[in-house]
Write a protein that holds these residues in place. Structure first.
Motif, short mmCIF file in Angstrom:
data_model
loop_
_atom_site.label_atom_id
_atom_site.label_comp_id
_atom_site.label_asym_id
_atom_site.label_seq_id
_atom_site.Cartn_x
_atom_site.Cartn_y
_atom_site.Cartn_z
N GLU A 1 0.83 -1.46 0.13
CA GLU A 1 -0.15 -0.05 -0.01
C GLU A 1 0.89 1.18 0.05
OE1 GLU A 1 -3.38 0.22 -0.26
OE2 GLU A 1 -3.50 -1.78 -0.55
N LYS A 2 1.86 1.27 0.87
CA LYS A 2 2.87 2.43 0.88
C LYS A 2 3.62 2.65 -0.25
CE LYS A 2 6.72 4.18 3.63
NZ LYS A 2 7.75 3.66 4.70
N VAL A 3 3.89 1.46 -1.16
CA VAL A 3 4.66 1.82 -2.50
C VAL A 3 3.79 2.20 -3.64
CG1 VAL A 3 5.50 0.53 -4.38
CG2 VAL A 3 6.54 0.02 -1.96
N LYS A 4 2.25 1.60 -3.46
CA LYS A 4 1.48 2.17 -4.29
C LYS A 4 1.13 3.47 -4.26
CE LYS A 4 -3.54 0.69 -5.33
NZ LYS A 4 -4.49 0.10 -4.97
N LYS A 5 0.89 3.99 -2.80
CA LYS A 5 0.51 5.43 -2.71
C LYS A 5 1.86 6.34 -3.23
CE LYS A 5 -2.01 6.11 0.94
NZ LYS A 5 -2.38 6.23 2.26
N GLU A 6 3.10 5.93 -3.09
CA GLU A 6 4.28 6.69 -3.33
C GLU A 6 4.23 6.79 -4.93
OE1 GLU A 6 7.47 4.64 -1.96
OE2 GLU A 6 7.32 5.67 0.16
N ARG A 7 4.00 5.84 -5.64
CA ARG A 7 3.89 5.67 -7.11
C ARG A 7 2.89 6.49 -7.47
NH1 ARG A 7 5.02 -0.57 -8.36
NH2 ARG A 7 7.11 -0.84 -7.87
N GLN A 8 1.58 6.76 -6.92
CA GLN A 8 0.60 7.54 -7.18
C GLN A 8 0.84 9.22 -7.23
OE1 GLN A 8 -2.91 5.93 -4.87
NE2 GLN A 8 -3.57 4.51 -6.66
N GLU A 9 1.51 9.29 -6.03
CA GLU A 9 1.98 10.69 -5.90
C GLU A 9 2.87 11.02 -7.05
OE1 GLU A 9 0.88 12.90 -3.77
OE2 GLU A 9 -0.70 11.52 -3.06
N LYS A 10 3.89 10.34 -7.38
CA LYS A 10 4.77 10.48 -8.45
C LYS A 10 4.13 10.74 -9.92
CE LYS A 10 9.09 8.60 -10.00
NZ LYS A 10 10.12 7.52 -10.51
N ASN A 11 3.16 9.61 -10.14
CA ASN A 11 2.56 10.04 -11.33
C ASN A 11 1.64 11.20 -11.39
OD1 ASN A 11 3.61 7.28 -12.08
ND2 ASN A 11 1.75 6.07 -11.55
N LYS A 12 0.97 11.37 -10.49
CA LYS A 12 0.30 12.85 -10.43
C LYS A 12 1.27 14.07 -10.68
CE LYS A 12 -3.44 11.57 -7.06
NZ LYS A 12 -3.95 11.78 -5.72
N ARG A 13 2.35 13.85 -10.01
CA ARG A 13 3.40 14.97 -10.18
C ARG A 13 3.57 15.06 -11.59
NH1 ARG A 13 5.30 13.51 -4.91
NH2 ARG A 13 6.89 12.41 -5.94
N MET A 14 4.18 13.81 -12.25
CA MET A 14 4.46 13.60 -13.61
C MET A 14 3.60 14.23 -14.73
SD MET A 14 7.74 12.85 -13.63
CE MET A 14 7.86 12.04 -15.29
N LEU A 15 2.24 13.80 -14.20
CA LEU A 15 1.20 14.22 -15.14
C LEU A 15 0.77 16.00 -15.08
CD1 LEU A 15 -0.97 11.91 -16.34
CD2 LEU A 15 -2.44 12.93 -15.06
N SER A 16 0.96 16.37 -14.03
CA SER A 16 0.77 17.83 -13.93
C SER A 16 1.98 18.50 -14.64
CB SER A 16 0.72 18.42 -12.37
OG SER A 16 2.09 17.90 -11.76
N GLU A 17 3.17 18.03 -14.59
CA GLU A 17 4.35 18.53 -15.30
C GLU A 17 4.03 18.47 -16.82
OE1 GLU A 17 7.80 20.71 -15.65
OE2 GLU A 17 6.80 20.05 -13.83
N TYR A 18 3.56 17.17 -17.34
CA TYR A 18 3.29 17.21 -18.88
C TYR A 18 2.35 18.17 -19.07
CZ TYR A 18 6.02 12.65 -18.43
OH TYR A 18 6.77 11.75 -18.57
#
Length: 54
Positions: A26-43
């Motif tokens: 769950e922790k890894v999943k949450k970290e990946r989701q946060e990272k993906n959100k940041r990348m998406l906003s950057e794109y």
């Protein structure tokens, strides 16, 4: 040869690996989701720059 009898009063409780590994998952999943959100906003920011500049 003599036999030695050992009395076991408190056995070590087996750790529940399923709960601990799911917690890590769950922790890894949450970290990946946060990272993906940041990348998406950057794109999206980069896309808006290109679209607005034309």
């Amino acid at each position: 040869m003599s036999q030695v009898i050992v009395k076991v009063t408190g056995r070590k409780k087996r750790t529940d690996y399923k709960t601990s590994s799911s917690g890590v998952f769950e922790k890894v999943k949450k970290e990946r989701q946060e990272k993906n959100k940041r990348m998406l906003s950057e794109y999206n920011r980069e896309i808006r720059k290109v679209v607005n500049s034309q």
